[in-house]
Design a protein around this motif. Structure first.
Motif, PDB file in Angstrom:
ATOM      1  N   GLY A  27      -1.357  -1.746   7.789  1.00 52.94           N
ATOM      2  CA  GLY A  27       0.022  -1.635   7.650  1.00 52.94           C
ATOM      3  C   GLY A  27       0.904  -0.882   8.970  1.00 52.94           C
ATOM      4  O   GLY A  27       0.158  -0.410   9.724  1.00 52.94           O
ATOM      5  N   LEU A  28       2.244  -0.827   8.549  1.00 54.01           N
ATOM      6  CA  LEU A  28       3.033  -0.133   9.535  1.00 54.01           C
ATOM      7  C   LEU A  28       3.497   1.112   8.941  1.00 54.01           C
ATOM      8  O   LEU A  28       3.074   1.467   7.643  1.00 54.01           O
TER       9      LEU A  28
ATOM     10  N   ILE B 291       0.833  -1.381   0.011  1.00 52.66           N
ATOM     11  CA  ILE B 291      -0.065   0.027   0.091  1.00 52.66           C
ATOM     12  C   ILE B 291       1.024   1.177  -0.010  1.00 52.66           C
ATOM     13  O   ILE B 291       0.840   2.092  -0.804  1.00 52.66           O
ATOM     14  N   ALA B 292       1.732   1.562   0.985  1.00 58.08           N
ATOM     15  CA  ALA B 292       2.395   2.599   1.223  1.00 58.08           C
ATOM     16  C   ALA B 292       3.482   2.889   0.041  1.00 58.08           C
ATOM     17  O   ALA B 292       3.571   3.781  -0.589  1.00 58.08           O
ATOM     18  N   GLY B 293       4.022   1.459  -0.234  1.00 57.01           N
ATOM     19  CA  GLY B 293       5.055   1.588  -1.412  1.00 57.01           C
ATOM     20  C   GLY B 293       4.347   2.154  -2.851  1.00 57.01           C
ATOM     21  O   GLY B 293       5.012   2.867  -3.587  1.00 57.01           O
ATOM     22  N   PHE B 294       3.118   1.645  -3.105  1.00 56.03           N
ATOM     23  CA  PHE B 294       2.464   1.995  -4.233  1.00 56.03           C
ATOM     24  C   PHE B 294       2.373   3.588  -4.336  1.00 56.03           C
ATOM     25  O   PHE B 294       2.579   4.347  -5.410  1.00 56.03           O
TER      26      PHE B 294
ATOM     27  N   VAL C 166       0.717  10.388   2.354  1.00 50.39           N
ATOM     28  CA  VAL C 166      -0.517   9.685   1.925  1.00 50.39           C
ATOM     29  C   VAL C 166      -0.251   8.268   2.040  1.00 50.39           C
ATOM     30  O   VAL C 166      -1.055   7.532   2.400  1.00 50.39           O
ATOM     31  N   GLY C 167       0.934   7.727   1.713  1.00 46.59           N
ATOM     32  CA  GLY C 167       1.483   6.406   1.775  1.00 46.59           C
ATOM     33  C   GLY C 167       1.156   6.047   3.419  1.00 46.59           C
ATOM     34  O   GLY C 167       0.719   4.805   3.501  1.00 46.59           O
ATOM     35  N   ASN C 168       1.735   6.854   4.251  1.00 47.01           N
ATOM     36  CA  ASN C 168       1.370   6.307   5.582  1.00 47.01           C
ATOM     37  C   ASN C 168       0.115   6.234   5.935  1.00 47.01           C
ATOM     38  O   ASN C 168      -0.646   5.208   6.851  1.00 47.01           O
ATOM     39  N   ILE C 169      -0.886   7.223   5.615  1.00 49.89           N
ATOM     40  CA  ILE C 169      -2.189   7.418   5.915  1.00 49.89           C
ATOM     41  C   ILE C 169      -2.994   6.017   5.523  1.00 49.89           C
ATOM     42  O   ILE C 169      -3.656   5.214   6.203  1.00 49.89           O
ATOM     43  N   PHE C 170      -2.971   5.544   4.298  1.00 49.17           N
ATOM     44  CA  PHE C 170      -3.579   4.430   3.559  1.00 49.17           C
ATOM     45  C   PHE C 170      -2.875   3.266   4.185  1.00 49.17           C
ATOM     46  O   PHE C 170      -3.714   2.010   4.303  1.00 49.17           O
TER      47      PHE C 170
ATOM     48  N   ALA D 255       0.884  11.074  11.779  1.00 51.53           N
ATOM     49  CA  ALA D 255       2.212  11.239  11.385  1.00 51.53           C
ATOM     50  C   ALA D 255       2.058  11.524   9.741  1.00 51.53           C
ATOM     51  O   ALA D 255       2.877  12.316   9.205  1.00 51.53           O
ATOM     52  N   GLY D 256       1.175  10.769   9.149  1.00 52.95           N
ATOM     53  CA  GLY D 256       0.900  11.096   7.501  1.00 52.95           C
ATOM     54  C   GLY D 256       0.507  12.380   7.454  1.00 52.95           C
ATOM     55  O   GLY D 256       0.535  13.273   6.626  1.00 52.95           O
TER      56      GLY D 256
END
Length: 554
Positions: A299-300, A58-61, A289-293, A103-104
């Motif tokens: 996820g972490l 998720i975050a990687g995408f 955005v990656g951290n929120i999703f 944090a996101g």
């Protein structure tokens, strides 16, 4: 001003079929590297193995899709292990999700406010200190699985953890230790054979086969965590309250700061590898955005992973497409092959993380800094390192930054000085033997000239009060030469106001020479400039000396 536009939308204008093939190959290779690492980092953080893959997917995408770098690979990293473990122990998984969302949001705000360039002001000694401290924490966390110790949950505090290991050292599992050592040897020597296939994958395959077919009594992911899910979870909004949010502000800030620092550091490294330039503020927004999703899907915390980004570049990845392929490949592995991950031995994952800890420790850099850095930097470095190991990352970063700020201010105060010019008319003055006479100009009688060098701020305020202590002479004019004063704060201004009052009481005229833009602006806004009078502000020292001579003749 830097664009707030994802790199993906810029590089697609000239995208080719040849580059697409290279990006796909690079993305698949990076996914293979990320697979065991994501699982290992999740376990080390105290959560189920699947959560590491959720993060990378998720975050990687989103980090690749929206990011400001051409080649950044996002996902879970070792930097977060210690802080995640601490948050879960205190606030549970729900608290971790809330902290990551916060944090996101902070990262997005930082990007929108264009704070990308400000990250560079975090001192190198602090980043080195907490990185080395995290490495020690990760290493310490792997001892149980590497040795196969029979014990309950491992304490989060370093000292308690080491005591607990000592109490259970007699329960070492020989088979687990053997698998751990084999894994470590593969990780060390395999790269000398080839770097086309990651050593972590070879270690996982070899040790899984050994444990399975030799019937070795070694803990595996399946025996510890049970059946692994092969599906992505549905997004869930966590339960939260103002009290919970308030308690998680500090961890959330630390996650955001870590994500920002590590992602932008990774961008700088990759820029040098491909000759590109990243968009730091867009990268921060993408990280947010990656951290929120990631957190909404279980996820972490995530950030740019330097090692995986470098692997992406080395294997031909040149656009964000490779990072998106990496996420899609991991998604397919999750859906199809995840049950096989249950067979992976725990000592193998421990060995992988021990190598990660060794590589991120940068112990040579640490030793070099201790040998060559100024004492103030060494204090910050060692303090941040010890606080990270003994307490936690939140305390280490907070105290480290405050300590660095205080030491910086002391250093600035030390370099700020006030130099008084001499009377060239004094009877005992020997012009020929004065090494500074070339730079001095003729000073009229009953005039003192002080040249201030360095910033006028609260750390150096006490030095300026000596200006008015020349009471034994019949001083009529004091000139303050401020050409070397780049900045002044409220305390510096207040000190000048006190000097002006003393001068007025002693009937001394105060003149200013060559006041720079920022100090002059401070004086104008406070009304000090108007109080002194425009006529008493001279553009050069020659004008000031001429005006002093005129005052003497009146």
């Amino acid at each position: 001003m830097e664009k707030l536009k994802p790199k993906l939308f810029s590089v697609l204008k000239h995208y080719s079929k040849e580059q697409l093939i290279k990006d796909i190959i690079a993305g698949i290779i990076v996914a293979i590297i990320a697979l065991p690492l994501s699982i290992a980092l999740a376990i080390a953080s105290g959560v189920n193995p699947e959560r590491g893959l959720y993060t990378a997917i998720i975050a990687g995408f989103f980090i690749s899709f929206l990011g400001g770098s051409r080649v950044q690979i996002g996902g879970p990293t070792a930097a977060f292990v210690v802080i995640i473990y601490g948050i879960i122990e205190q606030h549970g998984v729900n608290g971790l999700i809330i902290a990551t969302i916060m944090a996101g949001i902070l990262l997005i705000i930082m990007g929108l406010l264009r704070f990308g360039s400000l990250i560079k002001f975090i001192p190198y000694t602090i980043t080195t200190g907490f990185t080395s401290g995290i490495a020690v924490g990760i290493f310490a966390g792997q001892i149980k699985d590497f040795l196969g110790l029979k014990m309950g949950s491992v304490p989060s505090e370093f000292i308690e953890k080491m005591k607990s290991y000592g109490e259970h050292i007699s329960t070492i599992n020989g088979s687990a230790l053997l698998i751990g050592v084999i894994s470590l040897l593969i990780l060390i020597f395999w790269p000398k054979i080839t770097d086309k296939i990651p050593g972590s994958l070879i270690a996982v395959i070899v040790t899984t086969i050994l444990v399975k077919f030799m019937g070795m009594h070694v803990n595996t992911i399946g025996s510890v965590y049970g059946e692994l899910s092969s599906q992505l979870p549905t997004p869930q909004v966590p339960d939260f309250s103002f009290k919970v949010i308030k308690s998680l502000i500090s961890p959330a800030f630390t996650i955001a700061l870590l994500a920002g620092i590590e992602s932008l550091l990774s961008c700088v490294v990759s820029d040098g590898m491909i000759g590109s330039k990243h968009r730091s503020n867009m990268e921060l927004i993408a990280q947010g955005v990656g951290n929120i999703f990631s957190s909404l899907f279980g996820g972490l915390p995530a950030t740019g992973a330097i090692a995986r980004t470098a692997a992406n570049v080395k294997n031909g990845g040149r656009t964000p497409i490779s990072g998106m392929v990496h996420s899609i490949t991991l998604l397919l592995i999750l859906l199809i092959l995840m049950p096989l991950a249950a067979l992976i031995p725990m000592p193998t994952l421990a060995a992988i993380l021990i190598m990660v800890a060794y590589n991120m420790s940068e112990w040579r850099v640490f030793v070099d800094l201790v040998k060559s850095a100024p004492k103030s930097d060494i204090i910050v470095l060692v303090a941040t390192f010890l606080l990270t190991v003994i307490f936690d990352l939140v305390v280490a970063i907070e105290i480290g930054i405050v300590l660095a700020a205080f030491l910086f201010m002391k250093r600035m105060a030390d370099v700020t000085d006030i130099k008084g010019w001499k009377y060239l008319e004094e009877e005992d003055y020997d012009e020929d033997n004065d090494p500074e006479n070339i730079s001095l100009k003729k000073v009229p009688k009953h005039t003192l000239v002080y040249e201030i060098n360095g910033p006028m701020f609260f750390g150096a305020a006490d030095k300026f009060m000596d200006i008015t202590n020349e009471s034994e002479r019949k001083i009529k004019v004091i000139i303050l030469r401020m050409r070397s004063v780049p900045a002044m704060d409220a305390t510096g201004l207040h000190t000048l106001q006190k000097v002006e009052k003393i001068c007025k009481k002693k009937h001394i005229t105060l003149l200013f020479s060559h006041v720079q833009e920022q100090p002059l602006s401070v004086m104008e806004k406070s009304g000090f400039y108007q109080e002194i009078g425009e006529a008493n502000f001279c553009s050069s020292i020659d004008d000031a000396l001429e005006k002093a001579a005129m005052i003497q003749s009146v």
